[in-house]
Motif scaffolding. Structure first.
Motif, short mmCIF file in Angstrom:
data_model
loop_
_atom_site.label_atom_id
_atom_site.label_comp_id
_atom_site.label_asym_id
_atom_site.label_seq_id
_atom_site.Cartn_x
_atom_site.Cartn_y
_atom_site.Cartn_z
N ILE A 118 3.21 -7.10 -3.13
CA ILE A 118 4.28 -7.41 -4.08
C ILE A 118 3.75 -7.13 -5.47
O ILE A 118 2.73 -7.69 -5.88
CB ILE A 118 4.74 -8.88 -3.96
CG1 ILE A 118 5.32 -9.13 -2.58
CG2 ILE A 118 5.74 -9.22 -5.07
CD1 ILE A 118 5.69 -10.58 -2.31
N ILE A 119 4.43 -6.26 -6.21
CA ILE A 119 3.97 -5.94 -7.57
C ILE A 119 4.94 -6.43 -8.65
O ILE A 119 4.61 -6.39 -9.82
CB ILE A 119 3.66 -4.43 -7.73
CG1 ILE A 119 4.87 -3.58 -7.39
CG2 ILE A 119 2.48 -4.04 -6.87
CD1 ILE A 119 4.64 -2.10 -7.65
N SER A 120 6.12 -6.91 -8.24
CA SER A 120 7.05 -7.45 -9.23
C SER A 120 6.51 -8.79 -9.75
O SER A 120 5.85 -9.53 -9.02
CB SER A 120 8.45 -7.62 -8.64
OG SER A 120 8.41 -8.31 -7.41
N PRO A 121 6.79 -9.11 -11.02
CA PRO A 121 6.29 -10.37 -11.60
C PRO A 121 6.98 -11.59 -10.98
O PRO A 121 8.10 -11.51 -10.50
CB PRO A 121 6.59 -10.23 -13.09
CG PRO A 121 7.60 -9.17 -13.21
CD PRO A 121 7.50 -8.30 -12.00
N GLN A 180 4.53 5.28 -3.85
CA GLN A 180 5.67 4.98 -2.96
C GLN A 180 6.27 3.60 -3.27
O GLN A 180 6.76 2.91 -2.39
CB GLN A 180 5.20 5.02 -1.50
CG GLN A 180 4.73 6.37 -1.04
CD GLN A 180 5.76 7.10 -0.21
OE1 GLN A 180 6.77 6.55 0.20
NE2 GLN A 180 5.50 8.36 0.03
N ILE A 181 6.23 3.20 -4.55
CA ILE A 181 6.79 1.91 -4.97
C ILE A 181 8.27 1.86 -4.60
O ILE A 181 8.99 2.85 -4.74
CB ILE A 181 6.59 1.70 -6.49
CG1 ILE A 181 5.11 1.47 -6.77
CG2 ILE A 181 7.42 0.53 -7.00
CD1 ILE A 181 4.77 1.41 -8.24
N ARG A 182 8.70 0.68 -4.16
CA ARG A 182 10.08 0.54 -3.68
C ARG A 182 10.57 -0.89 -3.92
O ARG A 182 9.79 -1.84 -3.83
CB ARG A 182 10.08 0.85 -2.18
CG ARG A 182 11.38 0.76 -1.50
CD ARG A 182 11.24 1.25 -0.07
NE ARG A 182 12.47 0.98 0.65
CZ ARG A 182 12.65 1.25 1.92
NH1 ARG A 182 11.69 1.78 2.62
NH2 ARG A 182 13.79 0.98 2.50
N VAL A 234 6.22 -5.99 5.98
CA VAL A 234 7.57 -5.54 5.64
C VAL A 234 8.07 -4.53 6.67
O VAL A 234 7.31 -3.67 7.12
CB VAL A 234 7.56 -4.87 4.23
CG1 VAL A 234 8.90 -4.23 3.92
CG2 VAL A 234 7.20 -5.88 3.17
N ASN A 235 9.34 -4.66 7.01
CA ASN A 235 10.01 -3.65 7.84
C ASN A 235 10.82 -2.77 6.89
O ASN A 235 11.89 -3.16 6.46
CB ASN A 235 10.92 -4.32 8.87
CG ASN A 235 11.65 -3.30 9.71
OD1 ASN A 235 11.51 -2.10 9.54
ND2 ASN A 235 12.45 -3.79 10.64
N PRO A 236 10.33 -1.56 6.55
CA PRO A 236 10.99 -0.71 5.55
C PRO A 236 12.13 0.15 6.10
O PRO A 236 12.78 0.85 5.34
CB PRO A 236 9.85 0.19 5.05
CG PRO A 236 9.00 0.36 6.27
CD PRO A 236 9.08 -0.96 7.00
N ASP A 237 12.37 0.12 7.40
CA ASP A 237 13.40 0.99 7.99
C ASP A 237 14.78 0.50 7.63
O ASP A 237 15.02 -0.71 7.58
CB ASP A 237 13.23 1.05 9.51
CG ASP A 237 11.95 1.79 9.89
OD1 ASP A 237 11.57 2.71 9.16
OD2 ASP A 237 11.33 1.42 10.89
N VAL A 288 9.73 -5.99 -5.76
CA VAL A 288 9.19 -4.64 -5.87
C VAL A 288 7.86 -4.63 -5.12
O VAL A 288 7.00 -5.47 -5.38
CB VAL A 288 9.00 -4.22 -7.34
CG1 VAL A 288 8.44 -2.80 -7.43
CG2 VAL A 288 10.32 -4.33 -8.10
N ILE A 289 7.74 -3.68 -4.17
CA ILE A 289 6.54 -3.64 -3.34
C ILE A 289 5.91 -2.25 -3.40
O ILE A 289 6.56 -1.26 -3.74
CB ILE A 289 6.83 -4.02 -1.88
CG1 ILE A 289 7.97 -3.16 -1.27
CG2 ILE A 289 7.20 -5.47 -1.76
CD1 ILE A 289 7.50 -2.08 -0.38
N SER A 290 4.65 -2.21 -3.03
CA SER A 290 3.94 -0.95 -2.84
C SER A 290 3.33 -1.01 -1.45
O SER A 290 2.59 -1.95 -1.13
CB SER A 290 2.86 -0.79 -3.90
OG SER A 290 2.28 0.49 -3.81
#
Length: 101
Positions: free
Chosen positions: A29-32, A73-75, A11-14, A43-45
């Motif tokens: 990826i933590i989203s269902p 830092q979940i986002r 992932v590029n979070p900038d 939703v990622i961590s």
């Protein structure tokens, strides 16, 4: 690109601000899957190789390196930020992730 829960993606979070984790990095990826299939966001961590053993961080091994999933830092990100799929968590790592309150 089909995205599933517990996949590791690059992932590029900038742009980021303040103490948010910066630079392109692996994230989990933590989203269902129900969300991942229909929404334009996931939703990622983020993951890091430098960390202390905090209760909100889960130790994992990816690409033959020891690292941590940074649950403090979940986002939520747009899927366009995902560069590629790198792999997935092991069953023991998923089990440990689910144990975090």
């Amino acid at each position: 690109m089909e995205l599933n829960q517990y996949q590791i993606v690059l992932v590029n979070p900038d742009p980021t601000m303040g103490s948010e984790i910066k630079k392109t990095r692996p994230c989990v990826i933590i989203s269902p899957n129900e969300m991942n299939k229909y929404l334009c966001t996931v939703v990622i961590s983020p993951m890091t190789t430098k960390s202390k053993k905090y209760p909100t961080r889960i130790e994992v091994k990816h690409d033959r390196k020891k690292g941590w999933i940074v649950l403090d830092q979940i986002r939520t990100i747009d899927k366009q930020r995902i560069i590629k799929i790198l792999g997935g968590l092991s069953k023991p790592e998923i089990k440990e992730l689910k144990l975090i309150p």
